[in-house]
Design an enzyme around this catalytic site. Structure first.
Site, PDB file in Angstrom:
ATOM      1  N   SER A 356      42.877  26.609  48.281  1.00 48.70           N
ATOM      2  CA  SER A 356      41.775  26.313  47.188  1.00 48.70           C
ATOM      3  C   SER A 356      41.551  24.846  47.225  1.00 48.70           C
ATOM      4  O   SER A 356      41.147  24.079  48.411  1.00 48.70           O
ATOM      5  CB  SER A 356      42.277  26.793  45.946  1.00 48.70           C
ATOM      6  OG  SER A 356      41.142  26.785  44.967  1.00 48.70           O
ATOM      7  N   ASP A 470      39.334  33.061  47.076  1.00 49.03           N
ATOM      8  CA  ASP A 470      40.370  32.000  46.895  1.00 49.03           C
ATOM      9  C   ASP A 470      41.750  32.215  47.320  1.00 49.03           C
ATOM     10  O   ASP A 470      42.233  33.332  47.099  1.00 49.03           O
ATOM     11  CB  ASP A 470      40.332  31.788  45.576  1.00 49.03           C
ATOM     12  CG  ASP A 470      40.730  30.232  45.056  1.00 49.03           C
ATOM     13  OD1 ASP A 470      42.002  29.881  45.525  1.00 49.03           O
ATOM     14  OD2 ASP A 470      40.017  29.601  44.562  1.00 49.03           O
TER      15      ASP A 470
END
Length: 609
Positions: A356, A470
């Site tokens: 991320s 993500d």
């Protein structure tokens, strides 16, 4: 496999350190239950799940232990070297389950293959029981070894560190002697002893010759041109790890290397080292070289001496440093302070990766940007205006994603992961098959776009028919990936915490989209954004992966939330202070094995001031 029975194997048995104190009469008796055999490089000793009924000892050569990872990959666990037992764990797990006196043999928990031409000694259960009866201390030593190996299987192990490297030259214009000597000099600066063996010195030598080289040196470097010769094949069979030395301004043939039963080649224990001659001309992408050689990593070597050479020496010695940065939205700004503190301390960063927003900061480091440039680019991309501000009526996400795409293109351009100054990875979550993907090749901005695609907030990335979101969803702090990536120390900065609760007043009265916009404007995130962030990060275990680090940095970020994109300075300072405190503690190592304590490592000396 060549086998012969021998009732007079006492001399073989007595040469094994574990059995050195056993009375000769017991060794002769055990020898009647033993056999000696040769195991050619690449041959299987036993497979994971095979039933065990004996124990083996390595007389010469080296074996490798492999096991199946959760994602189906074959994972290298470590080396088994001269004098060490093999298969002892399954032997000790055997039991008499029904009490009838018959021992039920246990299955092996991993597969073992010959990494080099090896000589082995097999002792039956009955023969080994005779040895234990004659010398009970053998049992105690074996139990200690089993416990040590169990511990090492969960963390990086000296056993898994390669000692013999083959440098394979793909071009006659590459001076392998010069480059091998540069690496040896860099190793010497770290207090390590390495020898360089070429065809004149090593061709036609028996396995015992290479065993002696390993005993007398910390590292052994074999050099050979890429030719289908007896020396090339011998070097490939003897190598724990193969480094293919290639010119960055040349193109590879595909396949690059002759077909060979070398275990290093079969198990992708191969790296590409792209040597840059000084010109900027590039004939092939690094991934083309990697695929042609069946390699797992790509390194760049620009100047003969300097940072690149030092990095290669640390990688070879198992003393490289990997930096892992967790996801955490705006809290990940703290990683920028961590990077600054690590650099100020003089510690090298050799590998970098994350998930991320942590992967975004890691990418900045891998690009080779200094602290000021990282600061400028992150401020411009994320702080000065909200990159998630292009809200839309949701169909697949709350945000169009165009702002994020534009900013990733602006700052990372068309750079490919293989082009970066440092080996890099990012982790995304594959919703198609429920696993995580590790991005080690391809366009950098596309990997970053996947790893920051929080479900419901940003549109997912579709790649080759797979839906990627993500990385924090499945692996927010990918220290395990870094452990697979290199064999040195790992510094990890984790800014995750148990997901914060939601403000109930945001949901007490429900508003339509247009009424919300009329009251708050288009730039303010609606309550559903927090709801989706909370849902996507709900399963994050704030402690996952932390036990795998050599140094763990945990910034104090009590007042910084995932969506606090303006809290930049506060978060950066928190990361810097936390890193300084951890570095002052000098807790990065133990990484130096007992056989390497001739001189302290450069890193340990830096920590000691």
């Amino acid at each position: 496999m060549f086998t012969r029975m021998n009732t007079n194997l006492a001399s073989f048995l007595q040469s094994i350190p574990f059995l050195a104190d056993v009375p000769r009469r017991a060794l002769r008796a055990a020898g009647k239950e033993a056999s000696w055999f040769c195991l050619p490089a690449g041959t299987t000793l036993f497979e994971e799940g095979d039933i065990s009924d004996c124990i083996y000892f390595v007389i010469s050569g080296a074996l490798g232990t492999f096991r199946k990872a959760m994602d189906g990959r074959t994972e290298f666990v470590g080396h088994i070297r001269v004098g060490e037992p093999v298969g002892e764990m399954a032997l000790f797990l055997a039991q008499d389950s029904d009490g009838d006196g018959e021992i039920e043999n246990a299955p092996h928990s991993a597969s073992v293959y010959a990494l080099r031409d090896s000589e082995m000694l097999r002792i039956s259960r009955k023969g080994f029981e005779r040895l234990i009866k004659a010398e009970p201390e053998i049992l105690e030593a074996m139990i200690r070894l089993i416990l040590l190996r169990l511990k090492q299987s969960r963390r990086r192990s000296d056993r898994a560190e390669p000692k013999v490297f083959a440098l394979i030259g793909t071009s006659p214009t590459l001076d392998l002697d010069l480059r091998a000597n540069a690496i040896r000099d860099a190793l010497r600066e770290q207090g390590l002893r390495a020898c360089i063996i070429d065809e004149k010195m090593g061709d036609d030598k028996p396995a015992a010759y290479f065993d002696e080289l390993e005993r007398d040196n910390d590292l052994v470097i074999l050099i050979t041109p890429l030719q289908d010769t007896s020396w090339y094949r011998l070097a490939m069979r003897q190598a724990d790890r193969v480094w293919v030395m290639a010119r960055a301004d040349a193109r590879p043939s595909n396949p690059l290397m002759p077909e060979d039963n070398s275990p290093a080649q079969a198990f992708r224990l191969v790296d590409i080292v792209l040597c840059h001659p000084g010109s900027e001309r590039t004939a092939a992408r690094p991934v083309e070289w990697r695929d042609a050689a069946g390699a797992s990593r790509v390194f760049h070597w620009h100047k003969l001496e300097g940072e690149d050479c030092g990095r290669l020496a640390r990688v070879m010695a198992g003393r490289s440093i990997g930096l892992v940065l967790s996801g955490g939205g705006a809290r990940a700004y703290a990683h920028i302070g961590v990077v600054r503190a690590v650099r100020e301390k003089g510690l090298p960063i050799d590998f970098v990766g994350g998930a991320s927003m942590g992967a975004v900061v890691a990418a900045c480091v891998a690009m080779g940007w200094d602290d000021d440039e990282i600061d400028w680019r992150i401020r411009k991309a994320f702080v000065e205006s909200n990159p998630l501000g292009d809200w839309t009526l949701p169909v697949v996400s709350m945000v169009r994603g165009k702002r994020v795409n534009n900013r990733l293109r602006e700052h990372f351009g068309e750079a490919e992961i293989g082009d970066l100054q440092l080996p890099f990875f990012a982790v995304s979550t594959n919703l198609t098959d429920g696993t995580y993907r590790v991005h080690r090749a391809g366009r950098l901005r596309e990997a970053l776009r996947a790893t920051i695609s929080l479900p419901g907030i940003l549109p997912p990335v579709v790649d080759d028919g797979e839906v990627l979101v993500d990385g924090a969803v499945l692996n927010n702090f990918p220290v395990d990936v870094m452990r697979d990536f290199h064999r040195g120390a790992v510094i990890g900065c984790d800014v995750a915490r148990a997901p914060e609760g939601l403000a109930a007043d945001e949901f007490e009265r429900s508003q339509g989209f247009f009424s919300w916009v009329a009251e708050h404007g288009f730039s303010a995130p609606p309550p559903i954004a927090g709801l989706l962030m909370r849902a996507a990060t709900l399963n994050i275990n704030p402690n996952a992966g932390r036990e795998l680090t050599d140094m763990l940095i945990l910034p104090e970020l009590k007042d910084v939330e995932l969506r606090d994109w303006k809290a930049y300075d506060e978060a950066v300072e928190a990361g810097y202070e936390a890193a300084q405190k951890a570095l002052e503690g000098g807790t990065l190592f133990p990484v130096v094995s007992a056989r390497r304590r001739v001189g302290e490592t450069q890193i340990a000396e830096t920590l000691a001031g």
